[in-house]
Motif scaffolding. Structure first.
Motif, PDB file in Angstrom:
ATOM      1  N   UNK A   1      -8.122   3.748 -17.010  1.00 33.12           N
ATOM      2  CA  UNK A   1      -7.860   4.233 -15.845  1.00 33.12           C
ATOM      3  C   UNK A   1      -7.995   5.652 -15.599  1.00 33.12           C
ATOM      4  N   UNK A   2      -8.969   6.186 -14.799  1.00 28.32           N
ATOM      5  CA  UNK A   2      -9.096   7.704 -14.809  1.00 28.32           C
ATOM      6  C   UNK A   2      -9.026   8.123 -13.593  1.00 28.32           C
TER       7      UNK A   2
ATOM      8  N   UNK B   1       3.094   6.475  -5.451  1.00 27.06           N
ATOM      9  CA  UNK B   1       3.702   5.277  -5.995  1.00 27.06           C
ATOM     10  C   UNK B   1       5.052   4.908  -5.434  1.00 27.06           C
ATOM     11  N   UNK B   2       4.969   3.722  -5.376  1.00 21.56           N
ATOM     12  CA  UNK B   2       6.289   3.023  -4.361  1.00 21.56           C
ATOM     13  C   UNK B   2       5.867   2.695  -2.975  1.00 21.56           C
TER      14      UNK B   2
ATOM     15  N   UNK C   1      -3.842  -3.789 -14.628  1.00 27.96           N
ATOM     16  CA  UNK C   1      -3.227  -2.711 -14.881  1.00 27.96           C
ATOM     17  C   UNK C   1      -3.598  -1.999 -13.749  1.00 27.96           C
ATOM     18  N   UNK C   2      -2.760  -1.245 -12.924  1.00 31.10           N
ATOM     19  CA  UNK C   2      -2.762  -0.103 -11.959  1.00 31.10           C
ATOM     20  C   UNK C   2      -2.254   1.250 -12.549  1.00 31.10           C
ATOM     21  N   UNK C   3      -2.655   2.368 -11.708  1.00 31.81           N
ATOM     22  CA  UNK C   3      -2.258   3.718 -12.053  1.00 31.81           C
ATOM     23  C   UNK C   3      -2.167   4.360 -10.729  1.00 31.81           C
ATOM     24  N   UNK C   4      -0.957   5.112 -10.406  1.00 34.79           N
ATOM     25  CA  UNK C   4      -0.882   5.690  -9.144  1.00 34.79           C
ATOM     26  C   UNK C   4      -0.552   7.191  -9.079  1.00 34.79           C
TER      27      UNK C   4
ATOM     28  N   UNK D   1      -5.165   5.903  -6.431  1.00 34.80           N
ATOM     29  CA  UNK D   1      -4.605   4.782  -7.272  1.00 34.80           C
ATOM     30  C   UNK D   1      -5.953   4.310  -7.957  1.00 34.80           C
ATOM     31  N   UNK D   2      -5.847   3.875  -9.086  1.00 33.13           N
ATOM     32  CA  UNK D   2      -6.837   3.149  -9.752  1.00 33.13           C
ATOM     33  C   UNK D   2      -6.635   1.785 -10.460  1.00 33.13           C
TER      34      UNK D   2
END
Length: 125
Positions: free
Chosen positions: A105-106, A65-66, A57-60, A49-50
């Motif tokens: 987000x990378x 995720x969840x 904002x986040x990215x999984x 995750x980032x």
């Protein structure tokens, strides 16, 4: 330059939870994208995750995720990873990383400039 130190790993039973922390020093983590990666024995380092420096904002990774939540407290210069419903396949060394490029987000390990030494998470069945 920022230094990163992870903590919070340990042994937990399947279905349990852990919260990992990543404490930054030397510079504010607010100016970096922060991320968590993990690496199991014999496998490549894997994106988890980032989160943006602002925390907005986040990215999984799809498989997390969840179940996992990344967050940050810039006042404490710390990034967290809350892990719930843990599975034996989540067993790995978990690493915190910081990306000087703070716009996107990378998910590639090579995109990140600074790394902690990691903390071991072991999930028993």
């Amino acid at each position: 330059q920022v230094q990163l130190v992870e903590s919070g790993g340990g042994l937990v039973q399947a279905g349990g939870s852990l919260r990992l922390s990543c404490a930054g020093s030397g510079r504010s983590l607010r100016t970096y994208v922060s991320a968590w990666f993990r690496q199991a024995p014999g496998k490549e380092r894997e994106f988890v995750a980032a989160i943006m420096g602002s925390g907005g904002h986040a990215y999984y990774a799809d498989s997390m995720r969840g179940r996992f939540t990344i967050s940050r407290d810039n006042a404490k210069n710390t990034v967290y990873l809350q892990m719930n419903s843990l599975k034996p396949e989540d067993t790995a060394v978990y690493y915190c990383a910081a990306d000087s490029q703070w716009v996107t987000l990378r998910r590639g390990p090579d995109d990140y400039d600074y790394w902690g030494r990691g903390t071991q998470v072991t999930v028993s069945s």
